[in-house]
Design an enzyme around this catalytic site. Sequence first.
Site, PDB file in Angstrom:
ATOM      1  N   HIS A 137       0.840  -1.107  -0.043  1.00  0.00           N
ATOM      2  CA  HIS A 137      -0.092   0.089  -0.066  1.00  0.00           C
ATOM      3  C   HIS A 137       0.974   1.237   0.099  1.00  0.00           C
ATOM      4  CE1 HIS A 137       0.766   0.289   4.235  1.00  0.00           C
ATOM      5  NE2 HIS A 137       0.227  -0.868   4.832  1.00  0.00           N
ATOM      6  N   HIS A 150       4.039   1.423   2.392  1.00  0.00           N
ATOM      7  CA  HIS A 150       5.406   0.750   1.920  1.00  0.00           C
ATOM      8  C   HIS A 150       5.970   1.873   0.865  1.00  0.00           C
ATOM      9  CE1 HIS A 150       2.571  -2.609   3.133  1.00  0.00           C
ATOM     10  NE2 HIS A 150       3.280  -2.479   4.027  1.00  0.00           N
ATOM     11  N   CYS A 203       2.582  -8.509  14.221  1.00  0.00           N
ATOM     12  CA  CYS A 203       3.998  -7.875  14.300  1.00  0.00           C
ATOM     13  C   CYS A 203       5.066  -8.634  14.239  1.00  0.00           C
ATOM     14  CB  CYS A 203       3.874  -7.250  15.801  1.00  0.00           C
ATOM     15  SG  CYS A 203       2.692  -6.027  16.226  1.00  0.00           S
ATOM     16  N   CYS A 236      -3.328  -7.049  20.637  1.00  0.00           N
ATOM     17  CA  CYS A 236      -2.099  -6.322  20.549  1.00  0.00           C
ATOM     18  C   CYS A 236      -2.484  -4.904  19.995  1.00  0.00           C
ATOM     19  CB  CYS A 236      -1.520  -6.723  19.152  1.00  0.00           C
ATOM     20  SG  CYS A 236      -0.290  -5.579  18.152  1.00  0.00           S
ATOM     21  N   HIS A 280      -2.279  -4.092  16.249  1.00  0.00           N
ATOM     22  CA  HIS A 280      -3.056  -4.928  15.303  1.00  0.00           C
ATOM     23  C   HIS A 280      -4.663  -4.885  15.850  1.00  0.00           C
ATOM     24  CE1 HIS A 280       0.680  -5.911  13.652  1.00  0.00           C
ATOM     25  NE2 HIS A 280      -0.092  -5.849  12.335  1.00  0.00           N
ATOM     26  N   LYS A 326      -3.128   5.321  11.714  1.00  0.00           N
ATOM     27  CA  LYS A 326      -2.026   4.683  10.651  1.00  0.00           C
ATOM     28  C   LYS A 326      -2.753   3.969   9.653  1.00  0.00           C
ATOM     29  CE  LYS A 326       2.061   1.647  10.497  1.00  0.00           C
ATOM     30  NZ  LYS A 326       2.255   0.232  10.793  1.00  0.00           N
ATOM     31  N   LYS A 370      -3.652  -2.309   5.890  1.00  0.00           N
ATOM     32  CA  LYS A 370      -4.446  -3.133   5.069  1.00  0.00           C
ATOM     33  C   LYS A 370      -5.517  -3.718   6.048  1.00  0.00           C
ATOM     34  CE  LYS A 370      -4.530  -4.806   1.250  1.00  0.00           C
ATOM     35  NZ  LYS A 370      -4.886  -5.024   0.009  1.00  0.00           N
TER      36      LYS A 370
HETATM   37  N1  MSP Z   1       9.248  -7.359   7.589  1.00  0.00           N
HETATM   38  C1  MSP Z   1       9.205  -6.304   8.705  1.00  0.00           C
HETATM   39  C2  MSP Z   1      10.582  -5.508   8.393  1.00  0.00           C
HETATM   40  C3  MSP Z   1      11.607  -6.242   8.343  1.00  0.00           C
HETATM   41  S1  MSP Z   1      12.997  -5.199   8.279  1.00  0.00           S
HETATM   42  C4  MSP Z   1      14.370  -6.075   8.470  1.00  0.00           C
HETATM   43  C5  MSP Z   1       7.969  -5.329   8.453  1.00  0.00           C
HETATM   44  N2  MSP Z   1       7.496  -5.373   7.418  1.00  0.00           N
HETATM   45  S2  MSP Z   1       6.099  -4.541   6.686  1.00  0.00           S
HETATM   46  O1  MSP Z   1       5.759  -5.055   5.562  1.00  0.00           O
HETATM   47  O2  MSP Z   1       5.152  -4.692   7.837  1.00  0.00           O
HETATM   48  O3  MSP Z   1       6.540  -3.171   6.695  1.00  0.00           O
HETATM   49  C6  MSP Z   1       6.829  -2.406   7.620  1.00  0.00           C
HETATM   50  C7  MSP Z   1       7.291  -0.994   6.979  1.00  0.00           C
HETATM   51  O4  MSP Z   1       6.243  -0.424   6.028  1.00  0.00           O
HETATM   52  C8  MSP Z   1       7.235   0.235   7.952  1.00  0.00           C
HETATM   53  O5  MSP Z   1       8.341   0.182   8.570  1.00  0.00           O
HETATM   54  C9  MSP Z   1       7.416   1.166   7.133  1.00  0.00           C
HETATM   55  O6  MSP Z   1       8.356   1.586   6.684  1.00  0.00           O
HETATM   56  C10 MSP Z   1       5.992   0.995   6.037  1.00  0.00           C
HETATM   57  N3  MSP Z   1       4.749   1.152   6.609  1.00  0.00           N
HETATM   58  C11 MSP Z   1       3.789   0.284   6.653  1.00  0.00           C
HETATM   59  N4  MSP Z   1       2.439   1.172   6.873  1.00  0.00           N
HETATM   60  C12 MSP Z   1       3.019   2.431   6.900  1.00  0.00           C
HETATM   61  C13 MSP Z   1       2.054   3.642   7.003  1.00  0.00           C
HETATM   62  N5  MSP Z   1       0.858   3.678   7.382  1.00  0.00           N
HETATM   63  N6  MSP Z   1       2.975   4.893   6.981  1.00  0.00           N
HETATM   64  C14 MSP Z   1       4.263   4.722   6.800  1.00  0.00           C
HETATM   65  N7  MSP Z   1       5.047   3.677   6.687  1.00  0.00           N
HETATM   66  C15 MSP Z   1       4.194   2.546   6.766  1.00  0.00           C
HETATM   67  O7  MSP Z   1       7.588  -4.621   9.297  1.00  0.00           O
END
Ligand code: MSP
Length: 525
Positions: free
Chosen positions: A21, A24, A133, A155, A158, A305, A308
């Site tokens: 989304h 990311h 998480c 959590c 979540h 925040k 999905k």
């Molecule tokens: N797989 C772990 C990270 C491992 S790194 C060694 C993880 N993955 S995740 O798919 O959940 O992605 C997390 C990252 O996505 C967050 O740290 C951030 O960079 C980004 N974001 C996810 N949702 C977000 C928002 N709503 N706003 C901004 N960034 C966000 O955690």
Amino acid sequence: MSDGSSFYITTPIFYVNDVPHIGHAYTEVAADVLARWHRQAGDDTWFLTGTDEHGQKILRTATANGVTPKEWADRLVESAWQPLLKTIDISNDDFIRTTDERHEVNVQLFLQRLFDAGYIYTGEYEGYYCVGCEEYKADSDLVDGTGEYEGQKVCAIHSKPVELLKERNYFFKMSEFSQRLLDLYEENPNFIQPESVRNEIVSFVRRGLTDLSISRQTFDWGVKVPWDESHVVYVWFDALLNYITAAGYGYDDEAFASRWPATHIVGKDIARFHAVIWPAMLMAAGLEVPKQVFGHGWLLVGGEKMSKSKLTGIAPNQITDTFGSDAFRYYFMRAINFGQDGSFSWEDLSARYQAELANGFGNLASRVIAMVTRYFDGVIPDAGVLDAPDQAIRDTEVRVTAAADAAISRLAIHEAIAQVWQLVDELNGYITLQEPWALSKDPANRERLGTVLNTAVRGIGTLAVLLSPVLPVATSKLWTALNGAGAVSDQPIRSAFDWAGGTTVSALEPLFPRIETSETDGSAA
Ligand code: MSP
């Protein structure tokens, strides 16, 4: 410093349980702008991104979809995560998957080294775990559930129930590193940024660290613990190692020595893993800690925040299909102070697209090129004697180039763009005041007209060079119209104002075409 210094930048590796989304994509764009800037400055840049494919979360999603976790990961990487990089023009040098052999083998190597050095022991883990998480939770991380989870502890992130784990696991002696971590934060205040994230982490570590459970026995989707194959490595311990396994750790010492340490761009929700667990792991292995961990803010939708799982996720191509990838990149980097939370709105996106990109920058470029075409048959005129306003534009070019570079070195991307935009605004004001169309009416003003248009062309060329990391598509079209030498992305950014161009201009297609939006909700029609 354009001394070719090494700049290794990473994004988190993303879970493949679902499609990307805009949250990311936001992280990807920020890291990409920094990488492109440094590359264009001549620094020895390496930009890594990738996917996190092990752990219970992926296993459960795959099982629910009737495929193996590897099949699921392959499908999502191919159909969603790799295409995301194209959608938003990401210039990564490498893409690591935690199922890559180079990763799995060297996770085992790293773990074995820690085991041999006495940092790992067996113990009993009892406590709560959030699969969303992929993290062990303290009681203080839990809140009372509501609705279908009424009466259960859930959590806080979540809003889903946590699971009680009772397993015999391997533990990493993380508690031994509390003081060394505090010393690191103190000696290098930039290690964790921004300040708000740093403060939270320092006080967390001050309360004292416990040892970390780093293996699981009840499922097998992960890297096997090398001396005991009945365990798989805890998914975060596995995932964090991507930053070194991609850089050559264990198989290419030369590459590793030249790249590591990295600057990690992460969301603030996972800054703790990167600024506590990760440097402790590296210290235990006798490796250098990262250069910096930057925890950026969240994209909020309706004040929460965006995610999905809470059904507020917006797919990046919902935006790029209408506005294009440049506008996506510009909007998120400009409208949100990097490091703080920011709310996404279609209205704001449309308004900035129209005012700043189409009217501010796009129109400026097309007017200047059209005037050179009309008044000088497309031949860029020489400048005569410079008057104060002409000199002021040249001074601004030099000033904003230095100021933007300084902002980028602090990772203040929004500030760098705001600096460059001073030149956009000043050039627009300059043209309004100098009125080249009025000068063109009297042949006696020919030299003055030439000076004005020369100044304006120089200015938009400087803008092309400075904005190339943020707007790679539009600036490259503009560069072509200016007949600039080589590719715009190869122009030394720290001396953007010295750009070398051709002697003529060519036609420029509209950089930011008009978009019809529906008036009721502000979203693109
Ligand atoms: N797989 C772990 C990270 C491992 S790194 C060694 C993880 N993955 S995740 O798919 O959940 O992605 C997390 C990252 O996505 C967050 O740290 C951030 O960079 C980004 N974001 C996810 N949702 C977000 C928002 N709503 N706003 C901004 N960034 C966000 O955690």
